[in-house]
Each structure stands twice: as C-alpha cells, then as structure tokens.
Design a protein around this motif. Structure first.
Motif, mmCIF file in Angstrom:
data_model
loop_
_atom_site.group_PDB
_atom_site.id
_atom_site.type_symbol
_atom_site.label_atom_id
_atom_site.label_comp_id
_atom_site.label_asym_id
_atom_site.label_seq_id
_atom_site.Cartn_x
_atom_site.Cartn_y
_atom_site.Cartn_z
ATOM 1 N N SER A 120 0.868 -1.189 0.000
ATOM 2 C CA SER A 120 0.000 0.000 0.000
ATOM 3 C C SER A 120 0.899 1.231 0.000
ATOM 4 C CB SER A 120 -0.818 0.052 1.286
ATOM 5 O OG SER A 120 -1.769 -0.959 1.326
ATOM 6 N N ALA A 121 0.266 2.383 -0.115
ATOM 7 C CA ALA A 121 1.000 3.646 -0.047
ATOM 8 C C ALA A 121 1.453 3.900 1.385
ATOM 9 C CB ALA A 121 0.107 4.773 -0.533
ATOM 10 N N THR A 136 -2.392 8.361 0.639
ATOM 11 C CA THR A 136 -3.563 8.408 -0.248
ATOM 12 C C THR A 136 -4.510 9.531 0.178
ATOM 13 O OG1 THR A 136 -3.305 6.027 -0.525
ATOM 14 C CG2 THR A 136 -5.360 6.987 -1.322
ATOM 15 N N GLU A 174 1.409 4.262 -4.224
ATOM 16 C CA GLU A 174 1.936 2.896 -4.175
ATOM 17 C C GLU A 174 3.228 2.775 -4.990
ATOM 18 O OE1 GLU A 174 -1.199 3.516 -3.693
ATOM 19 O OE2 GLU A 174 -1.810 2.114 -2.130
ATOM 20 N N PHE A 224 -3.429 -1.732 -5.336
ATOM 21 C CA PHE A 224 -4.533 -0.758 -5.450
ATOM 22 C C PHE A 224 -4.716 -0.208 -6.860
ATOM 23 C CE2 PHE A 224 -5.174 4.028 -4.462
ATOM 24 C CZ PHE A 224 -6.543 3.977 -4.250
ATOM 25 N N ARG A 278 -10.794 2.428 -2.116
ATOM 26 C CA ARG A 278 -9.982 2.541 -0.907
ATOM 27 C C ARG A 278 -9.759 1.171 -0.282
ATOM 28 N NH1 ARG A 278 -8.893 7.472 1.236
ATOM 29 N NH2 ARG A 278 -7.087 6.274 1.921
ATOM 30 N N GLY A 279 -8.558 0.949 0.191
ATOM 31 C CA GLY A 279 -8.224 -0.345 0.791
ATOM 32 C C GLY A 279 -7.977 -1.439 -0.230
ATOM 33 N N GLY A 280 -7.852 -1.061 -1.498
ATOM 34 C CA GLY A 280 -7.821 -2.049 -2.579
ATOM 35 C C GLY A 280 -6.562 -2.899 -2.694
ATOM 36 N N SER A 281 -5.511 -2.559 -1.950
ATOM 37 C CA SER A 281 -4.288 -3.382 -2.066
ATOM 38 C C SER A 281 -4.507 -4.815 -1.589
ATOM 39 C CB SER A 281 -3.145 -2.773 -1.247
ATOM 40 O OG SER A 281 -2.878 -1.481 -1.688
ATOM 41 N N ASP A 282 -5.390 -5.006 -0.626
ATOM 42 C CA ASP A 282 -5.719 -6.375 -0.190
ATOM 43 C C ASP A 282 -6.225 -7.176 -1.392
ATOM 44 O OD1 ASP A 282 -5.196 -5.696 2.435
ATOM 45 O OD2 ASP A 282 -7.298 -5.560 3.048
HETATM 46 N N1 ASP Z 1 -3.521 3.274 -0.483
HETATM 47 C C1 ASP Z 1 -4.884 2.891 -0.757
HETATM 48 C C2 ASP Z 1 -5.784 3.414 0.348
HETATM 49 O O1 ASP Z 1 -5.307 4.013 1.299
HETATM 50 C C3 ASP Z 1 -5.041 1.421 -0.941
HETATM 51 C C4 ASP Z 1 -4.729 0.587 0.278
HETATM 52 O O2 ASP Z 1 -4.218 1.059 1.260
HETATM 53 O O3 ASP Z 1 -5.016 -0.621 0.230
HETATM 54 O O4 ASP Z 1 -6.966 3.247 0.263
#
Ligand code: ASP
Ligand code: MG
Length: 406
Positions: free
Chosen positions: A41-42, A47, A74, A136, A150-154
């Motif tokens: 992730s970043a 982000t 990222e 992401f 958001r949260g897409g790296s998972d």
């Molecule tokens: N950097 C992106 C976010 O903060 C993706 C991630 O963290 O998974 O949403």
C-alpha cells in the motif's frame, strides 16, 4: 521452492525505518528458500493527502487524472522497498500495476480486476527477483491507470495469489490479526486463531476494518487461505479459510460496529405496487448505496418506508427523495444522521435459537433503544443511537464471553 504472496499495509511502510523493517521480513522469507511476490500500500496517510491535494485544486477532480494521481502513492512505497532490498544485497524489482499485468474495467476509483497477465511477474521470479507490486491499481485496455477503491491493495494481493496459483496469501498489518472486537474499544478482545470466509466477509462489511471485503470474497471464490498478521511482531495472526471449525465453543465469533449510519423515513406512503421502485430507482441512478430497508405492514393502505445510507450520502439522498415523496403524496420525509450499527457474527448461530433474543436483552439492560434490526443467516445487526454504539460493543463482548478462548 515455494511461491508466497505477502501484502504490507500503509502503516507497515509509513516511513523509511518501517520500509527497512519490512525489507528484513521479506528477506527472511526469501532466505527460507521461497520465491516472494510482495504487494504494498502507499506509505501511511499518503492516499488521503493526495486526495486532499486534488480537492485543493478543484471541487470535481477529473476521474482519469485522479486515479493516476492516487496510484503514485503505491509507486513510492514499492520503489523504496525494492531499493531497501537491493541495499541488503537481495535481487528485487518493483512493478506498477500495469507492468504486473493487472487489467481492470474502466470504472475509475472503483475498478474491478478483469484478469491478471502474470507473464512479467513470472519472468522476474525466474530471474531470481523478489517482485514488489504496487497495490490498489491496474490498467484498462486503453492503458489508462485505474484504482480499485480505498483499501484495494488487499484485493491486489489475493487476486495475484489466485492468478499465480499460490496456496495462500499473507496480509501484514498493524494489528495482530482479526479480533473478537476492536481492541481499542474492548481491551479484553483477543485475536482469533481462525475464522471462516463468510464470517470474515460479514465482519468486514459491517465495520471490522482489518480486511477489505472484496479481498475476502476473492479468497473464498478461489479457495485462497488468507493469513492476517502483524508486520511488527512474530505473533501467529488469524487464518481466514473455508474449513474454519463450526463446532467451536463460542458460536459468536466477533462483534463489529460502524458509526457511519444515517436514516431516512418516508412517512405515510400509500401501500401500492411500484412505490418502492419509484423511490429506490432514482437513488440507484444517483449512485447512492442503500443499506438496510424496512417497510412496515401498512394500516389503511398507508405505510412507512425507512432506509439507511452512509452519512456522507445523506444530503444527496434527501435531495433525491424529497421531491419524490411529494409526487407520491407521502406525508413527510424525515432523516436522522446520528446512528450507528452493532453486529454479532458467527456461522454457528444459524439454526441455533436464542442469539437474537440475548442480543436484544443485553441492549435493553444497557438502556439502549433498537431502531432497526437486520439479519443474515450468520449475523444480527441492530441500528442504534451513535452515542451508544461503543457501550453496546463492550456489553455484547462481555455477554457472549468473547474474551474466553475457544
Ligand atoms: N492506499 C490505498 C488506500 O489508502 C489502498 C490501500 O491502502 O489498500 O486506500
Ligand atoms: Mg492505505
């Protein structure tokens, strides 16, 4: 030689020191003889800061430019991590989402992965590289950069594990796994050793922040066990998988909460076909996602229709619904923006009576009024006053004895 996919979240790579710490963990996995693909992730709040910058320039950022901007977060973490590994004497290469072959649809800011062309990743692994993929993000057929939400790296990590045929995916974060409840709220909450996909999905959708729901869904679809653990410790973490035991002592596995709930009630609607669709169709067209919907059995052909939305969508939802309420001659349209929800989740609850009754009793004893109730086979959710949510979580954790080990 085993191939493993690891993902490190933003707080695990928040500064140069943490990036070096993550590099050491990756190096250890490599030293054990594994081929390693890493998704990052970043760094920290990057982000959020990039989003903030965009809105300082314009109220309506162009969607294409916005996605490219967000994807740079990222790129920073993945390149720095590759440099840190090289500095330690390891062979490593960073790849952007596009370079890693992550193909998505063109829905900017919420793109879906269509396929992953893993050729480049495989080639780099064969050359002996540790491959660091920027999470992401992906790319459309037109070679425009997209982001996955958001949260897409998972999601990137689990999708890569599935495409590479890897047997598991490790998600490293700043907490020691999936807890029975948010440990910041409930000090006696404990990390679960394992949990089923369905349970994790319900917990994630109903407020537990540790894993992105789409990643859990993908894991279930492809049968990829997902380990969630801390990047700061050697604790074993929580394994999310399909075979999680149903016959555990405690049928409630966790308590989730969400403070982002607003409610709209259309009062005095005539009870005839087509009314619900005349309200919800325009809301869908406005891109507003609706959560709970409750319509009571009407007396004298008049009924009330209540539904919930995210607080940030309330103003827009009211703008859409108020004129319709006028058109269909509803009596009035009222809203409440100070709600939250609390949920108990557990596969073992299905077919076992008494859990709902006990939940309602606990809330009643705490003087907490339940406004709406929704359930799935493995979840019971109560919508209550926002100010009472934390008290409710603590009381439910205690009443269902979640602090006791299985
Ligand atoms: N950097 C992106 C976010 O903060 C993706 C991630 O963290 O998974 O949403
Ligand atoms: Mg993040």
């Amino acid at each position: 030689m085993a191939l493993i996919v690891q993902k490190y979240g933003g707080s695990s790579v928040a500064d140069a020191g943490r990036i070096k710490n993550v590099a050491r963990r990756i190096a250890a996995a490599r030293d054990e003889g594994n081929q390693v693909v890493v998704v990052v992730s970043a760094m920290g709040d990057t982000t959020d800061e990039l989003i903030d910058l965009a809105y300082q320039v314009t109220d309506r950022p162009d969607v294409r430019e916005f996605d490219i901007l967000l994807s740079t977060g990222e790129l920073v973490s993945s390149t720095l991590l590759a440099m840190a590994l090289k500095e330690m004497g390891y062979q490593a290469i960073s790849l952007s989402g596009a370079q890693a072959g992550i193909r998505t649809d063109s829905a900017h800011s919420r793109a879906r992965i269509l396929k992953i062309e893993v050729r480049r990743v495989v080639k780099e692994l064969e050359k002996g590289n540790i491959v660091i993929v920027a999470g992401f993000q992906g790319v459309t057929d037109e070679m425009d950069v997209t982001t996955l939400g958001r949260g897409g790296s998972d999601t990137t990590a689990v999708a890569l594990a599935a495409s590479l045929g890897v047997e598991g995916c490790q998600i490293y974060t700043d907490v020691e796994g999936v807890y029975t409840a948010d440990p910041r709220l409930v000090p006696e909450a404990r990390p679960l050793a394992e949990i089923g996909y369905d349970e994790m999905l319900e917990l994630a959708i109903y407020g537990t922040k540790v894993m992105h729901p789409r990643a859990v869904e993908l894991g279930e679809l492809y049968g990829i066990p997902i380990l969630v653990a801390s990047s700061f410790s050697q604790e074993p973490g929580t394994l999310i998988h399909g075979g999680a035991s149903m016959e555990v002592r405690n049928k409630v596995r966790g308590v989730a909460y969400d403070l982002d709930v607003a409610k709209i009630t259309v009062v005095g609607v005539s009870d005839r076909p087509g009314i619900a669709s005349s309200i919800f169709q325009p809301l869908a067209e406005a891109g507003i996602s609706i959560d709970t919907i409750v319509q009571n059995a009407g007396l004298d052909n008049v009924t009330d229709l209540t539904f919930t939305v995210a607080k940030s969508d309330l103003a827009e939802a009211m703008r859409v619904v108020e004129p319709i309420a006028g058109l269909i001659e509803a009596r009035e349209c009222v809203s409440d923006a100070s709600l939250g929800k609390v949920s108990i989740v557990g596969t073992g609850m299905q077919n076992t009576p008494g859990y709902a009754a006990k939940m309602f009793q606990v809330l009643g004893e705490q003087g907490i009024n339940i406004q709406l109730i929704t359930t799935s086979e493995i979840r019971i959710t109560c919508i209550i006053d926002e100010a009472k949510v934390k008290k409710a979580v603590r009381a439910l954790h205690r009443a269902f004895e979640l602090e006791v080990k299985d």
